[in-house]
Design a protein around this motif. Structure first.
Motif, PDB file in Angstrom:
ATOM      1  N   MET A 158     -32.976 -46.052 -69.002  1.00  0.00           N
ATOM      2  CA  MET A 158     -33.250 -45.706 -67.786  1.00  0.00           C
ATOM      3  C   MET A 158     -34.108 -44.417 -67.703  1.00  0.00           C
ATOM      4  O   MET A 158     -33.494 -43.478 -67.573  1.00  0.00           O
ATOM      5  CB  MET A 158     -32.045 -45.616 -67.263  1.00  0.00           C
ATOM      6  CG  MET A 158     -31.898 -45.458 -65.397  1.00  0.00           C
ATOM      7  SD  MET A 158     -30.512 -45.573 -64.787  1.00  0.00           S
ATOM      8  CE  MET A 158     -29.633 -44.293 -65.301  1.00  0.00           C
ATOM      9  N   SER A 159     -35.456 -44.695 -68.183  1.00  0.00           N
ATOM     10  CA  SER A 159     -36.303 -43.522 -68.161  1.00  0.00           C
ATOM     11  C   SER A 159     -37.663 -43.956 -67.547  1.00  0.00           C
ATOM     12  O   SER A 159     -37.940 -44.955 -67.868  1.00  0.00           O
ATOM     13  CB  SER A 159     -36.354 -43.009 -69.548  1.00  0.00           C
ATOM     14  OG  SER A 159     -37.562 -42.593 -69.648  1.00  0.00           O
TER      15      SER A 159
ATOM     16  N   ASP B 283     -44.860 -55.463 -71.848  1.00  0.00           N
ATOM     17  CA  ASP B 283     -43.323 -55.791 -72.117  1.00  0.00           C
ATOM     18  C   ASP B 283     -42.644 -55.901 -70.932  1.00  0.00           C
ATOM     19  O   ASP B 283     -41.573 -56.909 -70.721  1.00  0.00           O
ATOM     20  CB  ASP B 283     -42.714 -54.757 -73.326  1.00  0.00           C
ATOM     21  CG  ASP B 283     -43.374 -54.869 -74.401  1.00  0.00           C
ATOM     22  OD1 ASP B 283     -43.507 -56.268 -75.207  1.00  0.00           O
ATOM     23  OD2 ASP B 283     -43.814 -53.989 -74.849  1.00  0.00           O
ATOM     24  N   LEU B 284     -42.953 -55.500 -69.720  1.00  0.00           N
ATOM     25  CA  LEU B 284     -42.465 -55.655 -68.355  1.00  0.00           C
ATOM     26  C   LEU B 284     -43.321 -56.108 -67.490  1.00  0.00           C
ATOM     27  O   LEU B 284     -44.652 -55.488 -67.750  1.00  0.00           O
ATOM     28  CB  LEU B 284     -41.892 -54.479 -67.922  1.00  0.00           C
ATOM     29  CG  LEU B 284     -40.298 -53.968 -68.856  1.00  0.00           C
ATOM     30  CD1 LEU B 284     -39.803 -52.363 -68.174  1.00  0.00           C
ATOM     31  CD2 LEU B 284     -39.234 -54.843 -68.517  1.00  0.00           C
TER      32      LEU B 284
ATOM     33  N   ASP C 163     -40.966 -53.796 -60.681  1.00  0.00           N
ATOM     34  CA  ASP C 163     -39.722 -54.690 -60.120  1.00  0.00           C
ATOM     35  C   ASP C 163     -39.564 -56.033 -61.101  1.00  0.00           C
ATOM     36  O   ASP C 163     -38.968 -57.013 -60.589  1.00  0.00           O
ATOM     37  CB  ASP C 163     -40.273 -55.323 -58.628  1.00  0.00           C
ATOM     38  CG  ASP C 163     -41.655 -55.966 -58.682  1.00  0.00           C
ATOM     39  OD1 ASP C 163     -42.314 -56.271 -59.903  1.00  0.00           O
ATOM     40  OD2 ASP C 163     -42.254 -56.497 -57.774  1.00  0.00           O
ATOM     41  N   ASP C 164     -39.967 -55.947 -62.278  1.00  0.00           N
ATOM     42  CA  ASP C 164     -39.304 -56.980 -63.163  1.00  0.00           C
ATOM     43  C   ASP C 164     -37.926 -56.837 -63.190  1.00  0.00           C
ATOM     44  O   ASP C 164     -37.436 -55.992 -63.117  1.00  0.00           O
ATOM     45  CB  ASP C 164     -39.847 -56.579 -64.649  1.00  0.00           C
ATOM     46  CG  ASP C 164     -39.679 -57.397 -65.658  1.00  0.00           C
ATOM     47  OD1 ASP C 164     -38.415 -57.934 -65.805  1.00  0.00           O
ATOM     48  OD2 ASP C 164     -40.818 -58.163 -66.250  1.00  0.00           O
ATOM     49  N   PRO C 165     -37.273 -58.189 -63.392  1.00  0.00           N
ATOM     50  CA  PRO C 165     -35.699 -58.155 -63.355  1.00  0.00           C
ATOM     51  C   PRO C 165     -34.977 -57.507 -64.427  1.00  0.00           C
ATOM     52  O   PRO C 165     -34.019 -56.973 -64.501  1.00  0.00           O
ATOM     53  CB  PRO C 165     -35.328 -59.696 -63.009  1.00  0.00           C
ATOM     54  CG  PRO C 165     -36.628 -60.376 -63.473  1.00  0.00           C
ATOM     55  CD  PRO C 165     -37.890 -59.478 -63.037  1.00  0.00           C
ATOM     56  N   ARG C 166     -35.996 -57.463 -65.344  1.00  0.00           N
ATOM     57  CA  ARG C 166     -35.330 -56.931 -66.814  1.00  0.00           C
ATOM     58  C   ARG C 166     -35.202 -55.230 -66.587  1.00  0.00           C
ATOM     59  O   ARG C 166     -34.642 -54.589 -67.307  1.00  0.00           O
ATOM     60  CB  ARG C 166     -36.078 -57.014 -67.788  1.00  0.00           C
ATOM     61  CG  ARG C 166     -35.849 -58.603 -68.087  1.00  0.00           C
ATOM     62  CD  ARG C 166     -37.023 -59.146 -68.994  1.00  0.00           C
ATOM     63  NE  ARG C 166     -38.322 -58.862 -68.488  1.00  0.00           N
ATOM     64  CZ  ARG C 166     -39.409 -59.364 -69.411  1.00  0.00           C
ATOM     65  NH1 ARG C 166     -39.343 -59.604 -70.694  1.00  0.00           N
ATOM     66  NH2 ARG C 166     -40.572 -59.075 -68.827  1.00  0.00           N
ATOM     67  N   ALA C 167     -35.863 -54.752 -65.621  1.00  0.00           N
ATOM     68  CA  ALA C 167     -36.103 -53.250 -65.592  1.00  0.00           C
ATOM     69  C   ALA C 167     -34.996 -52.629 -64.721  1.00  0.00           C
ATOM     70  O   ALA C 167     -34.709 -52.838 -63.549  1.00  0.00           O
ATOM     71  CB  ALA C 167     -37.586 -52.699 -64.750  1.00  0.00           C
TER      72      ALA C 167
ATOM     73  N   ALA D 164     -44.249 -47.138 -69.903  1.00  0.00           N
ATOM     74  CA  ALA D 164     -44.768 -47.477 -71.165  1.00  0.00           C
ATOM     75  C   ALA D 164     -44.868 -49.080 -71.566  1.00  0.00           C
ATOM     76  O   ALA D 164     -45.562 -49.454 -71.956  1.00  0.00           O
ATOM     77  CB  ALA D 164     -44.338 -46.661 -72.419  1.00  0.00           C
ATOM     78  N   LEU D 165     -43.486 -49.576 -71.288  1.00  0.00           N
ATOM     79  CA  LEU D 165     -43.323 -50.932 -71.162  1.00  0.00           C
ATOM     80  C   LEU D 165     -44.016 -51.658 -70.418  1.00  0.00           C
ATOM     81  O   LEU D 165     -44.646 -53.000 -70.778  1.00  0.00           O
ATOM     82  CB  LEU D 165     -41.761 -51.280 -71.196  1.00  0.00           C
ATOM     83  CG  LEU D 165     -40.906 -50.743 -72.219  1.00  0.00           C
ATOM     84  CD1 LEU D 165     -39.368 -51.023 -71.965  1.00  0.00           C
ATOM     85  CD2 LEU D 165     -41.093 -51.299 -73.601  1.00  0.00           C
TER      86      LEU D 165
END
Length: 571
Positions: free
Chosen positions: A348-349, A361-362, A366-370, A355-356
């Motif tokens: 949570m940064s 990688d995202l 609003d990617d559900p993994r974020a 960066a991702l």
């Protein structure tokens, strides 16, 4: 699953089903029970595919009780929680203490001070949630001040300003005023000049390492006794951009022998060569540090109460010197610990998430993994649910853990009653259905008979999830259709009544037609899941919510030519 574990699950399921039914004065729902059940009992999670089948008959038994019967049973199963339900007030009134030194004549004025270096992660929601609740409680005033006076280390993101204001609105609040610190540079310069005239500041050209050694030894640097006129001239040269980064700073004159070295002659202004990304602020090179800028603004905007992290306790002490020079009264300060969330693989940064996204990688904020506000919003989480969960953390100085299940529970309370049910099968196994009706008719909503049924064709067979296929010769209850026996690699309709679920533990499973189902991609925090939904799912508009029975709530994101894309919200 052994008998002891099954008994534990049944006990916890009964408790949560009773709580759900009593709290909402309606029938309990399996989906609303499974979420908190799994959240409170992590050891159940490895049996995730089996748990709903154990929970379903328990929920059925609870729903057979009337209101009085449910309350009496809850008094036996969980008396403390019944008492809590009976005395429950609004979330903020229970969790948030009264602000210090507030009486009927106090005009409570508070502020949010976001750094606009990117859209918000979930932890950022705590400040507007708490300050917003205090504003409501005291009929107060709230400022959103963008602390954007560091164009290099925490470089502002031009899109973040509007994204943050949008997030505050989504959480349920509207600032009375919004300002950007980078628009207020002349105000900071005016107060720096006044501070110099008060004898409270001096310009210093010591290399940073050299001054640090002197400071740590309680020794003054050779510039400390510089007269105000010279300091003023050199500060004007800073404002005019005549020095390079690191060449000159303006220091607040405090106590060079103070017991806390962090408070000794702290830097108020420094030179930064990197232009600010905002065109309106691009000409400035002499920038205030946060303790100076924030201290000045809190006074000028009449802020009465400040909430900040426990790690920023020195800020009030530094700013105290500033306020003494100007003979100002310092606001009341509450310090709190950090919010910790362990439900995500992504840290949570803001910088980590950014960066991702940059590396692919995202997909985006609003990617559900974020772990971001934008992600929760796209998943169908209501902003008020986040606010409830954050306000419920209170203002403890200890670090606090935020359970995502608390957000999910608050959201479920908001959406459950209005959300249609639907079936979604992942990795389906096809089975012919013989000797049964041509259609299944599960209810649109189990608590609202008036909303009708979903007519789902069965001709051509059904798809069910592999783990739901009963052993050969055993029965299963196809929701909204009836009892079937697995025989000769097909499902044979038996005509048994619902009592076989309650009395004989026949498992309840969901299904979709084998021929006329609708492909669906479910985007989840654990990755994308491909499946097949009942045909009616194609008629839902973007942003509508559905509950995929035995899976969870989801927000319809878009309808493509050959499939639906939905975002998983929560169990």
């Amino acid at each position: 699953m052994n008998d002891e574990l099954r008994e534990r699950i049944e006990h916890e399921a009964e408790k949560h089903a009773l709580l759900n039914a009593v709290k909402h004065d309606s029938e309990a729902d399996v989906g609303a029970v499974v979420g908190p059940l799994m959240g409170e009992n992590p050891d159940f999670r490895e049996y995730g595919d089996e748990v709903p089948g154990v929970v379903a008959p328990v929920v059925e038994r609870v729903n057979e009780l009337d209101t009085e019967g449910r309350e009496k049973r809850l008094e036996v199963v969980a008396p403390d929680q019944l008492t809590e339900l009976e005395s429950e007030d609004e979330t903020d009134d229970r969790a948030l203490p009264d602000l210090p030194n507030v009486d009927e004549d106090t005009d409570v004025r508070m502020r949010l001070a976001p750094n606009p270096n990117g859209p918000w992660h979930i932890g950022h929601a705590r400040m507007p949630a708490v300050v917003g609740r205090y504003k409501e409680r005291y009929d107060g005033w709230m400022l959103c001040r963008f602390d954007d006076t560091d164009p290099e280390t925490k470089r502002p993101d031009l899109e973040a300003y509007d994204a943050i204001l949008d997030a505050i609105d989504y959480l349920g609040f509207e600032p009375d005023e919004a300002v950007r610190a980078s628009d207020r540079m002349e105000t900071y310069y005016e107060h720096a000049r006044a501070l110099i005239d008060h004898g409270g500041a001096y310009t210093c050209s010591c290399p940073a390492a050299e001054f640090s050694d002197l400071k740590n030894n309680g020794e003054a640097c050779p510039h400390r006794d510089k007269d105000a006129e010279t300091t003023r001239e050199e500060f004007e040269a800073m404002v005019d951009g005549e020095y390079a980064a690191g060449e000159m700073v303006l220091r607040v004159r405090t106590d060079i022998e103070h017991k806390n070295p962090a408070l000794r002659d702290w830097v108020a202004f420094r030179m930064i060569d990197t232009p600010h990304p905002r065109e309106e602020a691009g000409e400035y090179r002499c920038w205030p540090l946060l303790d100076f800028q924030s201290g000045i603004d809190d006074h000028l905007f009449g802020i009465t109460h400040v909430i900040r992290g426990i790690d920023l306790q020195d800020s009030a002490k530094r700013q105290g010197f500033l306020y003494d020079y100007f003979d100002w009264e310092y606001p009341e300060v509450l310090h709190w610990g950090h919010v910790q969330i362990d439900a995500y693989d992504v840290k949570m940064s803001t910088s980590t998430i950014k960066a991702l996204i940059e590396t692919g990688d995202l997909d985006g904020w609003d990617d559900p993994r974020a772990p971001t506000i934008a992600s929760l919003r796209r998943r169908g989480i209501r902003g008020g649910a986040i606010t409830d969960a954050m306000a419920n953390l209170g203002t403890s100085t200890s670090n606090v853990d935020l359970a995502m299940s608390s957000i999910y529970a608050a959201n479920r309370d908001r959406i459950d009653d209005a959300t249609d049910r639907a079936f979604l099968v992942r990795d389906g196994v096809e089975k012919a259905v013989i000797n049964g009706p041509e259609t299944g008719e599960p209810p649109v909503h189990p608590n609202h008979e008036e909303r009708g049924v979903r007519e789902i064709p069965v001709e051509g067979g059904v798809l069910v999830e592999p783990d739901d296929v009963p052993p050969n010769g055993q029965r299963a209850w196809l929701k909204g259709y009836g009892s079937v026996r697995h025989t000769r690699d097909a499902f044979e309709f038996t005509g048994d009544g619902i009592e076989v679920v309650r009395e004989e533990d026949v498992p309840v499973i969901h299904w979709v037609p084998a021929d006329s189902n609708h492909p669906l991609r479910l985007r989840t925090p654990d990755g994308d899941v491909e499946g097949h939904a009942e045909p009616g799912i194609a008629s839902y508009d973007p942003d509508e919510m559905v509950q995929f029975e035995r899976i969870g709530f989801a927000r319809i994101d878009r309808q493509e030519d050959d499939r639906t894309v939905a975002y998983f919200a929560h169990p």
